[in-house]
Design a protein around this motif. Sequence first.
Motif, PDB file in Angstrom:
ATOM      1  N   ARG A   3      38.088  45.298  33.428  1.00 54.57           N
ATOM      2  CA  ARG A   3      39.525  45.383  33.114  1.00 54.57           C
ATOM      3  C   ARG A   3      40.327  45.741  34.362  1.00 54.57           C
ATOM      4  O   ARG A   3      41.382  45.165  34.614  1.00 54.57           O
ATOM      5  CB  ARG A   3      39.784  46.425  32.026  1.00 54.57           C
ATOM      6  N   GLU A   4      39.823  46.682  35.148  1.00 53.29           N
ATOM      7  CA  GLU A   4      40.519  47.075  36.367  1.00 53.29           C
ATOM      8  C   GLU A   4      40.567  45.918  37.369  1.00 53.29           C
ATOM      9  O   GLU A   4      41.589  45.691  38.018  1.00 53.29           O
ATOM     10  CB  GLU A   4      39.844  48.301  36.993  1.00 53.29           C
ATOM     11  N   ALA A   5      39.474  45.174  37.494  1.00 49.63           N
ATOM     12  CA  ALA A   5      39.447  44.027  38.404  1.00 49.63           C
ATOM     13  C   ALA A   5      40.453  42.967  37.948  1.00 49.63           C
ATOM     14  O   ALA A   5      41.181  42.395  38.769  1.00 49.63           O
ATOM     15  CB  ALA A   5      38.040  43.441  38.475  1.00 49.63           C
ATOM     16  N   ALA A   6      40.513  42.724  36.646  1.00 47.99           N
ATOM     17  CA  ALA A   6      41.475  41.753  36.115  1.00 47.99           C
ATOM     18  C   ALA A   6      42.902  42.232  36.361  1.00 47.99           C
ATOM     19  O   ALA A   6      43.775  41.443  36.739  1.00 47.99           O
ATOM     20  CB  ALA A   6      41.237  41.539  34.621  1.00 47.99           C
ATOM     21  N   ARG A   7      43.134  43.534  36.178  1.00 46.20           N
ATOM     22  CA  ARG A   7      44.460  44.103  36.416  1.00 46.20           C
ATOM     23  C   ARG A   7      44.869  43.914  37.877  1.00 46.20           C
ATOM     24  O   ARG A   7      46.011  43.528  38.160  1.00 46.20           O
ATOM     25  CB  ARG A   7      44.428  45.587  36.050  1.00 46.20           C
ATOM     26  N   GLN A   8      43.946  44.151  38.782  1.00 50.23           N
ATOM     27  CA  GLN A   8      44.240  43.986  40.205  1.00 50.23           C
ATOM     28  C   GLN A   8      44.540  42.524  40.542  1.00 50.23           C
ATOM     29  O   GLN A   8      45.434  42.237  41.343  1.00 50.23           O
ATOM     30  CB  GLN A   8      43.075  44.500  41.059  1.00 50.23           C
ATOM     31  N   ARG A   9      43.803  41.597  39.932  1.00 52.12           N
ATOM     32  CA  ARG A   9      44.066  40.160  40.170  1.00 52.12           C
ATOM     33  C   ARG A   9      45.452  39.776  39.677  1.00 52.12           C
ATOM     34  O   ARG A   9      46.190  39.058  40.350  1.00 52.12           O
ATOM     35  CB  ARG A   9      43.010  39.298  39.471  1.00 52.12           C
ATOM     36  N   ILE A  10      45.827  40.271  38.502  1.00 49.49           N
ATOM     37  CA  ILE A  10      47.151  39.962  37.942  1.00 49.49           C
ATOM     38  C   ILE A  10      48.250  40.545  38.831  1.00 49.49           C
ATOM     39  O   ILE A  10      49.256  39.883  39.106  1.00 49.49           O
ATOM     40  CB  ILE A  10      47.261  40.489  36.496  1.00 49.49           C
ATOM     41  N   LEU A  11      48.065  41.775  39.285  1.00 50.48           N
ATOM     42  CA  LEU A  11      49.064  42.382  40.166  1.00 50.48           C
ATOM     43  C   LEU A  11      49.184  41.615  41.482  1.00 50.48           C
ATOM     44  O   LEU A  11      50.291  41.429  41.998  1.00 50.48           O
ATOM     45  CB  LEU A  11      48.713  43.842  40.445  1.00 50.48           C
ATOM     46  N   ALA A  12      48.066  41.149  42.018  1.00 48.50           N
ATOM     47  CA  ALA A  12      48.096  40.383  43.269  1.00 48.50           C
ATOM     48  C   ALA A  12      48.834  39.060  43.062  1.00 48.50           C
ATOM     49  O   ALA A  12      49.632  38.643  43.913  1.00 48.50           O
ATOM     50  CB  ALA A  12      46.684  40.128  43.769  1.00 48.50           C
ATOM     51  N   LEU A  13      48.601  38.395  41.934  1.00 53.89           N
ATOM     52  CA  LEU A  13      49.313  37.143  41.641  1.00 53.89           C
ATOM     53  C   LEU A  13      50.812  37.394  41.475  1.00 53.89           C
ATOM     54  O   LEU A  13      51.633  36.630  41.971  1.00 53.89           O
ATOM     55  CB  LEU A  13      48.752  36.502  40.370  1.00 53.89           C
ATOM     56  N   GLU A  68      52.580  39.794  42.772  1.00 52.70           N
ATOM     57  CA  GLU A  68      53.154  40.116  44.078  1.00 52.70           C
ATOM     58  C   GLU A  68      53.337  38.844  44.899  1.00 52.70           C
ATOM     59  O   GLU A  68      54.339  38.687  45.592  1.00 52.70           O
ATOM     60  CB  GLU A  68      52.262  41.111  44.824  1.00 52.70           C
ATOM     61  N   ALA A  69      52.403  37.912  44.799  1.00 51.97           N
ATOM     62  CA  ALA A  69      52.502  36.657  45.552  1.00 51.97           C
ATOM     63  C   ALA A  69      53.673  35.805  45.037  1.00 51.97           C
ATOM     64  O   ALA A  69      54.315  35.098  45.822  1.00 51.97           O
ATOM     65  CB  ALA A  69      51.199  35.880  45.440  1.00 51.97           C
ATOM     66  N   ASP A  70      53.959  35.886  43.736  1.00 50.45           N
ATOM     67  CA  ASP A  70      55.042  35.088  43.146  1.00 50.45           C
ATOM     68  C   ASP A  70      56.389  35.780  43.195  1.00 50.45           C
ATOM     69  O   ASP A  70      57.405  35.196  42.825  1.00 50.45           O
ATOM     70  CB  ASP A  70      54.722  34.772  41.675  1.00 50.45           C
ATOM     71  N   ARG A  71      56.416  37.018  43.642  1.00 51.75           N
ATOM     72  CA  ARG A  71      57.648  37.814  43.640  1.00 51.75           C
ATOM     73  C   ARG A  71      58.692  37.197  44.571  1.00 51.75           C
ATOM     74  O   ARG A  71      58.391  36.751  45.660  1.00 51.75           O
ATOM     75  CB  ARG A  71      57.329  39.235  44.096  1.00 51.75           C
ATOM     76  N   ILE A  72      59.931  37.188  44.107  1.00 49.04           N
ATOM     77  CA  ILE A  72      61.049  36.693  44.909  1.00 49.04           C
ATOM     78  C   ILE A  72      61.815  37.910  45.416  1.00 49.04           C
ATOM     79  O   ILE A  72      62.230  38.756  44.620  1.00 49.04           O
ATOM     80  CB  ILE A  72      61.982  35.796  44.066  1.00 49.04           C
ATOM     81  N   PRO A  73      62.013  38.022  46.720  1.00 52.44           N
ATOM     82  CA  PRO A  73      62.750  39.174  47.248  1.00 52.44           C
ATOM     83  C   PRO A  73      64.159  39.258  46.667  1.00 52.44           C
ATOM     84  O   PRO A  73      64.796  38.232  46.394  1.00 52.44           O
ATOM     85  CB  PRO A  73      62.804  38.905  48.751  1.00 52.44           C
ATOM     86  N   VAL A  74      64.628  40.461  46.477  1.00 49.28           N
ATOM     87  CA  VAL A  74      65.957  40.681  45.893  1.00 49.28           C
ATOM     88  C   VAL A  74      67.030  39.992  46.722  1.00 49.28           C
ATOM     89  O   VAL A  74      67.986  39.437  46.174  1.00 49.28           O
ATOM     90  CB  VAL A  74      66.241  42.197  45.785  1.00 49.28           C
ATOM     91  N   GLU A  75      66.874  39.984  48.031  1.00 46.72           N
ATOM     92  CA  GLU A  75      67.885  39.359  48.887  1.00 46.72           C
ATOM     93  C   GLU A  75      68.098  37.889  48.529  1.00 46.72           C
ATOM     94  O   GLU A  75      69.199  37.372  48.615  1.00 46.72           O
ATOM     95  CB  GLU A  75      67.477  39.461  50.364  1.00 46.72           C
ATOM     96  N   GLU A  76      67.036  37.219  48.104  1.00 46.02           N
ATOM     97  CA  GLU A  76      67.159  35.806  47.758  1.00 46.02           C
ATOM     98  C   GLU A  76      67.745  35.585  46.373  1.00 46.02           C
ATOM     99  O   GLU A  76      68.323  34.553  46.100  1.00 46.02           O
ATOM    100  CB  GLU A  76      65.789  35.134  47.856  1.00 46.02           C
ATOM    101  N   THR A  77      67.590  36.539  45.473  1.00 49.17           N
ATOM    102  CA  THR A  77      68.093  36.350  44.113  1.00 49.17           C
ATOM    103  C   THR A  77      69.555  36.738  43.979  1.00 49.17           C
ATOM    104  O   THR A  77      70.207  36.334  43.028  1.00 49.17           O
ATOM    105  CB  THR A  77      67.280  37.172  43.101  1.00 49.17           C
ATOM    106  N   THR A  78      70.094  37.521  44.912  1.00 49.71           N
ATOM    107  CA  THR A  78      71.481  37.973  44.783  1.00 49.71           C
ATOM    108  C   THR A  78      72.415  37.254  45.756  1.00 49.71           C
ATOM    109  O   THR A  78      73.586  37.586  45.841  1.00 49.71           O
ATOM    110  CB  THR A  78      71.575  39.490  45.031  1.00 49.71           C
TER     111      THR A  78
END
Length: 56
Positions: free
Chosen positions: A21-31, A33-43
């Motif tokens: 479960r922890e390994a899956a949680r870490q994979r989801i968090l990494a994905l 973070e990779a898909d995150r759009i910086p606030v500067e670009e959204t505003t």
Amino acid sequence: MRNQDDAADRSDGERIEAAEREAARQRILALAEADRIPVEETTRAVPDRRWRRGGR
């Protein structure tokens, strides 16, 4: 004696599941973070002329 073996097996299984479960949680968090759009670009404001061009 059998009850102790069952408890140990169950405990091992629970530890393995918790690690998975922890390994899956870490994979989801990494994905995420990779898909995150910086606030500067959204505003960032769109220039007014782009809106006017689309309306005509």
